[in-house]
Structures are given as C-alpha cells and as structure tokens.
Design a protein around this motif. Structure first.
Motif, short mmCIF file in Angstrom:
data_model
loop_
_atom_site.label_atom_id
_atom_site.label_comp_id
_atom_site.label_asym_id
_atom_site.label_seq_id
_atom_site.Cartn_x
_atom_site.Cartn_y
_atom_site.Cartn_z
N GLU A 144 0.83 -1.21 0.00
CA GLU A 144 0.00 0.00 0.00
C GLU A 144 0.87 1.27 0.00
OE1 GLU A 144 -2.25 -3.42 1.28
OE2 GLU A 144 -0.36 -2.56 2.02
N ARG A 145 1.91 1.26 0.81
CA ARG A 145 2.79 2.44 0.84
C ARG A 145 3.51 2.61 -0.50
NH1 ARG A 145 5.32 1.74 6.97
NH2 ARG A 145 3.47 2.53 8.06
N GLY A 146 3.89 1.50 -1.10
CA GLY A 146 4.50 1.59 -2.42
C GLY A 146 3.54 2.15 -3.46
N LEU A 147 2.29 1.72 -3.39
CA LEU A 147 1.28 2.24 -4.33
C LEU A 147 1.05 3.72 -4.10
CD1 LEU A 147 -1.32 -0.68 -4.24
CD2 LEU A 147 0.26 -0.10 -6.10
N ILE A 148 1.01 4.15 -2.86
CA ILE A 148 0.80 5.57 -2.56
C ILE A 148 1.97 6.40 -3.10
CG2 ILE A 148 0.68 7.28 -0.71
CD1 ILE A 148 -0.87 5.16 0.92
#
Length: 410
Positions: free
Chosen positions: A339-343
């Motif tokens: 999720e942090r990578g996607l953000i």
C-alpha cells in the motif's frame, strides 16, 4: 567384536592417526589437513608425508584427507599408501572438492592447502596455535611473507591478487591482505555456519566474504610460497578464474552492484530537467535541449529499474542466506508495504500529470510545445510512478512466497 584389521598396529600418545575407520569409538581428532587433488601424483606423497610428520612431531592427533576430484593418474593410490584418507568428489571444481573434504573431515580444526608442494605443510604449528587461541579463520598471506622465484606469475603477484583483494576489502572490509591464499585454517563448526557452496576457484573469495559478514575472528599470518612440483600447467586460468572471483564479489554486494549506480542515475536524470530550465536551457535552440533531456530521462528510468532489481536481490540475500541478514533490511521490510508503495508511486504519477497540464493546454491551444523540458520531466515522473507501483506489487509477491516457505518449514 572389533575386527583386528580395523585397528592400527600401535596407538601411542602423540602418534598421528591418518586412516582410522571402523565401527568403534574413534580417538578425538583435533586437526584435519584437507588437500584438493586432481592428477597430482608427482607431489601428493611429499605433501601427505610432510603434514603427517609435522602433526606427529607436534603431538597433534590428526589426519590427512585427500579430496580427489577425478584423478586419472596414480594420485589416489599413492596418497593412500602415504597414509592419507581419500574421499571422492565427482562434481568438478576446486570448491566442490574442498567442500567434500571438509564434510568428511573428522577434526575440530581444518587446515587446507594444495597438494602441489607449493605450500609448506611443515608450517602447521602457527595455524593450530591461532585456532587454539580463539581464531575462527586463519589466513596465510603470501604477499606479506615470501614468494620464491617462479612461485607466482607476475600478473598474479602485482596485479591480480592485490587488485581483487583490494576490491573485495573495499566492499566488505575483511582486513585480509591476501584473500585468495590457498593455505588457510578454520574451525569446522565456524565453517559450517557459513553455508559456502561455490564450486570453482571463487570458493576462496566466498569463504573470506562470508566469514567477515558473519563477524568471525579472522587472523592472518605471513607464509612462504614455493614453485609447485608439477610437470604440467596449473589448473588455475588467470582471466577465467579472475572473472569468476570478480563476479562473485559483485553478486555478493547488491548494494554496490545495483543500488549505488541506480541512485546516481536517478538523481542525475531527474535533476537534468530542472537545472536546464533554471539555467535558461531546455529549448530546441540550446545545447542542453530536448535531445539531452530525453537521454537524461532514459537514465532516470533505467536507474529506477536497476534500483528495483537491486532491492529484490538484497531482499533475496537477506531472506535466503543468514550470513547476509541485515538490520537495515529488517527495518525496511517492517516499514514497507504494498500500500505504501502504491501511494508513493501514485504521488509521483500525479505530480507528473500535474506538470503536463500547462504543456498540454498550450499544445491544444497553439499546436506547439514551448517547454519541452517540462514535458519530458513530467513524462519521466509519470513512468517512475508506474514503475514504483508495479515494483511494489512484485516485492509483495516475493514476500508472500518467502512467508509461505517459512510456514512450510514450521
């Protein structure tokens, strides 16, 4: 009942037991001298005899293990007659032969050396003393000792060994001055903890790197290297084996191989467009125009690709090999999530899209692009954002596979 043929004729204190086998309790062997062998009939006997006589003189309970790698001459017969125990390794390679010898060795301490009579097997006492004193690995150093005339080619002495050892120390800070010396000693228990597995000459570098990464106690002693007693060329091939050492050193340092150049490429590629704009360049009429900026964009995109490859390589090393486990990688894995990578990727993509708005508006209005530098920067950020999002998914998939494997082991 124990068969009498399995027992030595005499067992006296201080006598070296070289071939002690059978279904009975063996005397505790302190030192195993392991020698890889491939067609060494001219020199194997003198090496075995030197090692056995030296251990007997020192009062050390020991053995000599010849790790034969498919000899077609009389090496095996002669070594057995001289008092050595011969084990066989069908998989070809210097490292493969040594690993078989280490596996079969019965001693608490292992001393390795080539059986071509280039190393002095009467000089075992210093190795044993260092190991008894608490060292885990004792390296011979030919460069600080004596290299007799004709013992080492000038290419190896003045270029190959110093350069490869220096580069290895640059990356791993082992403190070892002659990382490729073939005569060294170690605790068998310490060696087994390293998980060395390389089959060729690069096995020598692997042991030093892993010992350093595992924070083993490494000592170094100057030794004498003499011309070998062969009547044929050595098995070592300068450029082939030199490349194998260099390749291993690079692969065992993904941060240097991947991450460092990747960050430099990304930084230079991304800074090119803003700097060009601020300096009044970035137009078709200037030297640092679109062609230059497109190449800078390619550099940044390639750097991002290399960065993710390096991150995956570092993650794999961290998870698969305990020697390369790193607190920094533990922190990164705790911090990272898909999720942090996607953000992060989404933010980069949105910034890129935002920068395109004035450029696209002008394009629709006038049919021209007066700010190509801004257009190229926007496209670069958009691509980097997409790479980040899909790279995060890839790392997440790998983590799932690693976690699945861990659960199976439990």
């Amino acid at each position: 009942m124990i068969s009498s043929r399995l027992l030595p004729e005499t067992i006296d204190d201080g006598v070296t037991i070289a071939d002690f086998s059978g279904e009975y309790a063996l005397p505790a062997i302190e030192v195993s001298v392991v020698m890889p062998c491939l067609n060494e009939e001219r020199t194997v006997v003198v090496c075995v005899e030197k090692a056995l006589q030296t251990m007997s003189r020192l009062g050390v309970m020991g053995e000599v293990v010849i790790a034969d790698n498919g000899s077609t001459d009389k090496s095996v017969e002669l070594a057995t007659e001289a008092g050595a125990r011969v084990v066989h390794q069908s998989q070809k390679g210097y490292g493969s032969a040594l690993q078989k010898g280490f596996e079969e060795a019965r001693g608490k301490f292992i001393i390795m050396g080539d059986c071509d009579d280039s190393y002095d097997f009467t000089d075992l006492e210093r190795y044993i003393q260092e190991l008894r004193g608490g060292a885990d690995l004792v390296m011979g150093n030919r460069l600080k000792g004596e290299i007799k005339p004709g013992a080492m080619p000038p290419l190896h002495r003045y270029f190959g060994n110093p350069v490869l050892s220096g580069f290895l120390n640059l990356l791993f800070r082992t403190g070892v001055g002659d990382c490729h010396c073939g005569m060294r000693a170690f605790r068998k228990e310490a060696y087994q903890s390293l998980g060395c597995h390389m089959p060729g000459m690069e096995f020598a570098s692997e042991m030093v790197i892993k010992a350093s990464k595992a924070r083993l106690k490494i000592r170094e002693i100057p030794i004498v290297l003499s011309p070998d007693g062969r009547d044929r060329p050595p098995h070592l091939r300068s450029f082939r084996d030199g490349w194998r050492h260099l390749k291993l050193i690079l692969m065992y340092s993904p941060s240097f191989l991947f991450l460092l150049p990747a960050m430099v490429m990304i930084a230079l590629g991304l800074l090119a467009a803003p700097v060009a704009l601020l300096a009044g360049y970035g137009t078709y009429e200037t030297i640092f125009g679109p062609n230059f900026l497109i190449m800078a964009a390619f550099m940044a995109i390639a750097g991002a690709q290399i960065f993710f490859l390096g991150l995956i390589a570092r993650l794999q090393a961290h998870r698969v090999d305990p020697v390369f486990a790193s607190p920094r990688m533990d922190w990164l894995l705790r911090t990272f999530s898909v999720e942090r990578g996607l953000i992060s990727g989404g933010v980069l993509s949105l910034i890129g899209l935002g920068l395109t708005i004035p450029v696209v508006s002008e394009w629709f209005r006038s049919g021209t692009v007066s700010q190509p530098a801004l257009w190229i920067l926007a496209g670069t950020l958009l691509v980097l954002g997409i790479q980040t999002m899909f790279g995060s998914f890839l790392i997440g998939i790998l983590e799932l596979q690693i976690e699945r494997s861990r659960q199976k082991k439990l």
